[in-house]
Design a protein around this motif. Structure first.
Motif, PDB file in Angstrom:
ATOM      1  N   GLU A 190       0.907  -1.200   0.033  1.00 41.16           N
ATOM      2  CA  GLU A 190      -0.025  -0.076   0.098  1.00 41.16           C
ATOM      3  C   GLU A 190       0.899   1.325  -0.097  1.00 41.16           C
ATOM      4  OE1 GLU A 190      -4.419  -1.139   2.344  1.00 41.16           O
ATOM      5  OE2 GLU A 190      -2.424  -0.615   3.551  1.00 41.16           O
ATOM      6  N   ARG A 191       1.953   1.400   0.857  1.00 40.43           N
ATOM      7  CA  ARG A 191       2.657   2.349   0.764  1.00 40.43           C
ATOM      8  C   ARG A 191       3.490   2.583  -0.368  1.00 40.43           C
ATOM      9  NH1 ARG A 191       3.593   0.279   6.142  1.00 40.43           N
ATOM     10  NH2 ARG A 191       5.475  -0.688   5.518  1.00 40.43           N
ATOM     11  N   LYS A 194       1.172   4.464  -2.629  1.00 39.05           N
ATOM     12  CA  LYS A 194       1.091   5.889  -2.020  1.00 39.05           C
ATOM     13  C   LYS A 194       2.315   6.833  -2.418  1.00 39.05           C
ATOM     14  CE  LYS A 194       0.332   8.651   1.927  1.00 39.05           C
ATOM     15  NZ  LYS A 194       0.138   8.574   3.410  1.00 39.05           N
ATOM     16  N   ALA A 198       0.089   8.968  -4.699  1.00 37.27           N
ATOM     17  CA  ALA A 198      -0.520  10.085  -3.629  1.00 37.27           C
ATOM     18  C   ALA A 198      -1.247  11.067  -4.243  1.00 37.27           C
ATOM     19  CB  ALA A 198       0.542  10.282  -2.559  1.00 37.27           C
ATOM     20  N   THR A 213      -8.095   2.522  -0.034  1.00 31.42           N
ATOM     21  CA  THR A 213      -7.657   3.562  -0.830  1.00 31.42           C
ATOM     22  C   THR A 213      -7.010   4.781  -0.223  1.00 31.42           C
ATOM     23  OG1 THR A 213     -10.068   4.662  -0.727  1.00 31.42           O
ATOM     24  CG2 THR A 213      -9.390   3.148  -2.428  1.00 31.42           C
ATOM     25  N   MET A 216      -3.410   4.296   0.759  1.00 33.04           N
ATOM     26  CA  MET A 216      -2.687   4.294  -0.724  1.00 33.04           C
ATOM     27  C   MET A 216      -2.566   5.808  -0.816  1.00 33.04           C
ATOM     28  SD  MET A 216      -4.284   1.462  -2.851  1.00 33.04           S
ATOM     29  CE  MET A 216      -4.059  -0.193  -2.930  1.00 33.04           C
ATOM     30  N   GLY A 217      -3.183   6.833  -0.151  1.00 28.42           N
ATOM     31  CA  GLY A 217      -3.071   8.137  -0.284  1.00 28.42           C
ATOM     32  C   GLY A 217      -4.014   8.833  -1.460  1.00 28.42           C
TER      33      GLY A 217
END
Length: 311
Positions: A190-191, A194, A198, A213, A216-217
């Motif tokens: 997830e990062r 992001k 983002a 979501t 994930m930014g």
């Protein structure tokens, strides 16, 4: 996994393999593992409101739990579920109950209040998460899309099972740690999304995936009155529908994340608008698809969203 009725060395070998595979059990029937004396130890009866939580319990309890998931049919809406006599019977026998909470599966609490038995350990995932509605705002109860919350839930499940079967506490803690390690790997993915995307705007048919979501930014541009009406089964106003359709005709969003378990004329129009305008549609579900486990399911969702954004 069921114990085989074989003799001699085969029995000892089978028991050793069963004890070594703490997370191997995958059926609702659970499994029975022999004790040090050779007598079978009873499985802990657990009831989960949906197969999402049923699977998480099995990953932590392994062969030492017998899990019944009340809702496993993708076509069933937990918001409108009506309890059956069989559900009440299973709850009357449960030592541990896992529910989502937050108004999502109130049928569990109604059955528990009317049960003659019973004082099972009840684990409310929303309470465990520590999340609460914003002042005056709607609450997104789809807490299983929040990976850190499921890590907290794993610890709570392990603790509840350990209180029921103290001799197996170390196994439950080990399995919870293994599960959380897998969650950590997903959070890392997830990062990565992001870091790459983002601030990217997306739309949703209803709030199901918003914890993911958000991690994930991504920015949700769906009009709140549209997604809330869809989730609650209410009427979508013409104005709300037009504002939502404009997200796709005006290319204001990079993807539509669509709950394929609920549909109706407004959501079908939105899906068609996305497809007609070349906006990727990412299908998600509320319950665990057949033949998948929680980690694999969430990994597929992360991957599908990443692929849509990378187009």
């Amino acid at each position: 996994m069921k114990a085989s009725s074989v003799r001699g060395t085969a029995v000892l070998t089978g028991l050793a393999l069963a004890l070594a595979s703490g997370c191997a059990g995958s059926s609702d029937a659970g499994s029975r593992v022999g004790s040090q004396t050779g007598a079978p130890s009873p499985s802990i009866p657990v009831v989960a409101s949906t197969n999402v939580y049923g699977d998480i319990v099995r990953q932590i309890g392994g062969g030492k739990v017998k899990v019944v998931s009340i809702i496993s049919d993708p076509a069933q809406d937990p918001h409108s579920y009506e309890a059956s006599t069989q559900n009440r019977l299973e709850l009357s026998k449960a030592k541990v109950v896992v529910e989502n909470g937050g108004g999502y599966d109130d049928f569990v609490d109604r059955m528990l209040h009317s049960a003659k038995n019973s004082s099972p350990a009840v684990i409310d995932a929303v309470q465990v998460s520590g999340k609460a509605p914003n002042a005056g705002g709607e609450f997104n109860e789809h807490i299983w899309y929040d990976l850190p919350a499921m890590g907290k839930l794993a610890d709570r499940v392990a603790a509840a099972l350990a209180r029921t079967a103290p001799a197996d506490a170390a196994t439950f803690r080990h399995n919870a740690t293994t599960f959380k390690d897998k969650l950590s790997a997903l959070e890392s993915k997830e990062r990565q999304v992001k870091a790459a995307h983002a601030g990217t705007a997306v739309a949703v048919s209803e709030p199901v995936p918003l914890y993911m979501t958000g991690a994930m930014g991504l920015r949700n541009k769906t009009p709140a009155d549209f997604s809330q009406a869809v989730e609650e089964g209410g009427d979508v106003s013409a104005q709300s529908l037009q504002r939502t359709l404009a997200l796709f005709t005006g290319k204001q969003v990079k993807a539509l994340i669509y709950n394929k378990q609920t549909s109706g004329p407004p959501t079908e129009k939105v899906k068609a608008a996305a497809e007609d305008n070349g906006v990727p549609v990412v299908p998600v579900t509320e319950t665990l698809p057949q033949s998948e486990d929680y980690i694999g399911w969430m990994a597929a969702n992360v991957g599908a969203i990443r692929s849509a954004l990378d187009r």
